[in-house]
Design an enzyme around this catalytic site. Structure first.
Site, PDB file in Angstrom:
ATOM      1  N   CYS A  10     -86.574  17.718  -8.156  1.00 62.85           N
ATOM      2  CA  CYS A  10     -86.313  17.323  -6.940  1.00 62.85           C
ATOM      3  C   CYS A  10     -87.248  17.438  -5.849  1.00 62.85           C
ATOM      4  O   CYS A  10     -88.620  17.398  -6.367  1.00 62.85           O
ATOM      5  CB  CYS A  10     -84.865  18.008  -6.406  1.00 62.85           C
ATOM      6  SG  CYS A  10     -85.211  19.976  -6.245  1.00 62.85           S
ATOM      7  N   ARG A  16     -81.297  21.322  -5.740  1.00 66.95           N
ATOM      8  CA  ARG A  16     -80.839  20.433  -6.671  1.00 66.95           C
ATOM      9  C   ARG A  16     -81.537  20.796  -8.105  1.00 66.95           C
ATOM     10  O   ARG A  16     -80.666  21.013  -8.922  1.00 66.95           O
ATOM     11  CB  ARG A  16     -81.025  19.121  -6.258  1.00 66.95           C
ATOM     12  CG  ARG A  16     -80.299  18.693  -5.112  1.00 66.95           C
ATOM     13  CD  ARG A  16     -80.507  17.332  -4.555  1.00 66.95           C
ATOM     14  NE  ARG A  16     -82.026  17.504  -3.929  1.00 66.95           N
ATOM     15  CZ  ARG A  16     -82.425  16.265  -3.462  1.00 66.95           C
ATOM     16  NH1 ARG A  16     -82.320  15.229  -3.497  1.00 66.95           N
ATOM     17  NH2 ARG A  16     -83.997  16.623  -2.853  1.00 66.95           N
ATOM     18  N   ASP A 132     -79.587  15.007  -0.830  1.00 68.85           N
ATOM     19  CA  ASP A 132     -80.490  16.235  -0.551  1.00 68.85           C
ATOM     20  C   ASP A 132     -79.099  17.191   0.201  1.00 68.85           C
ATOM     21  O   ASP A 132     -79.009  16.741   1.238  1.00 68.85           O
ATOM     22  CB  ASP A 132     -81.482  16.086   0.186  1.00 68.85           C
ATOM     23  CG  ASP A 132     -82.075  17.244   0.569  1.00 68.85           C
ATOM     24  OD1 ASP A 132     -81.683  18.393   0.530  1.00 68.85           O
ATOM     25  OD2 ASP A 132     -83.287  16.854   1.035  1.00 68.85           O
TER      26      ASP A 132
HETATM   27  P1  4NP Z   1     -84.260  20.335  -3.059  1.00 74.51           P
HETATM   28  O1  4NP Z   1     -83.799  20.306  -1.421  1.00 74.51           O
HETATM   29  O2  4NP Z   1     -85.116  19.004  -3.202  1.00 74.51           O
HETATM   30  O3  4NP Z   1     -82.809  20.006  -3.436  1.00 74.51           O
HETATM   31  O4  4NP Z   1     -84.639  21.811  -3.387  1.00 74.51           O
HETATM   32  C1  4NP Z   1     -84.701  20.444  -0.429  1.00 74.51           C
HETATM   33  C2  4NP Z   1     -85.365  21.754  -0.051  1.00 74.51           C
HETATM   34  C3  4NP Z   1     -86.104  21.970   0.810  1.00 74.51           C
HETATM   35  C4  4NP Z   1     -86.408  20.888   1.852  1.00 74.51           C
HETATM   36  C5  4NP Z   1     -86.007  19.638   1.555  1.00 74.51           C
HETATM   37  C6  4NP Z   1     -84.964  19.402   0.417  1.00 74.51           C
HETATM   38  N1  4NP Z   1     -87.402  21.268   2.777  1.00 74.51           N
HETATM   39  O5  4NP Z   1     -87.304  20.123   3.531  1.00 74.51           O
HETATM   40  O6  4NP Z   1     -87.904  22.048   2.844  1.00 74.51           O
END
Ligand code: 4NP
Length: 162
Positions: A10, A16, A132
């Site tokens: 991800c 995710r 997300d």
């Molecule tokens: P992930 O979610 O891609 O599912 O781990 C996110 C975690 C952090 C961020 C964005 C999405 N962020 O902008 O820091």
């Protein structure tokens, strides 16, 4: 039989993809005593971004996984690297941005062929993304958990055939 190595990817590797790693590993462990081919599956996860490198998963992801009996609390975030194309047989992207960013690092057609959208495992060619959940509430995490779980069921079914 050789190991089958699967990488979940991800953006941050804190919501995710650690959920996908934990859910798939849990399902495989539960079935591995009866299905021999599942004993050789190795699962990992990574993020296309590096902001959260070294961190444990987001508290909300840990909490929702725990509600469903999956412990992801000890996983540690890392960034996806080109070497992952050497290490893994299949690379599952959670969304279209992740998919594009992984493909940008691919060196050849063999690398490209390893990359799939996770939700296509359950619904081929639907090209849907796991949304997300980072900026939303717990509901978003439950929705994400269920989407990922459906595809992990399909992956286990497919791996059980071999
Ligand atoms: P992930 O979610 O891609 O599912 O781990 C996110 C975690 C952090 C961020 C964005 C999405 N962020 O902008 O820091």
């Amino acid at each position: 039989m050789n190991d089958m190595k699967i990488l979940m990817v991800c953006l941050g590797n804190i919501c995710r993809s650690p959920l996908a790693e934990g859910i798939l590993r849990n399902k495989i462990l539960l079935k591995a005593t009866e299905v021999k081919s599942l004993r050789n599956v190795i699962i990992d996860s990574a993020g296309t971004g590096n902001w959260h490198e070294g961190e444990h998963p987001d508290k909300r992801a840990i909490q929702v996984a725990k509600m469903f009996g999956v412990d992801i609390s000890r996983l540690i975030a890392r960034q996806f690297s080109v070497n992952d194309f050497n290490e893994f047989d299949v690379i599952f992207a959670m969304d279209h941005d992740n998919y594009r960013n992984i493909l940008l690092l691919a060196r050849n057609p063999s690398d490209k062929n390893k990359v799939r959208l996770l939700l296509n495992a359950d619904q081929p060619d639907s090209n849907r993304s796991v949304p997300d959940p980072y900026y939303g509430g717990e509901d978003g995490f439950i929705n994400v958990y269920k989407l990922i779980e459906t595809s992990c069921n399909a992956i286990v079914k497919e791996l059980s055939k071999e």
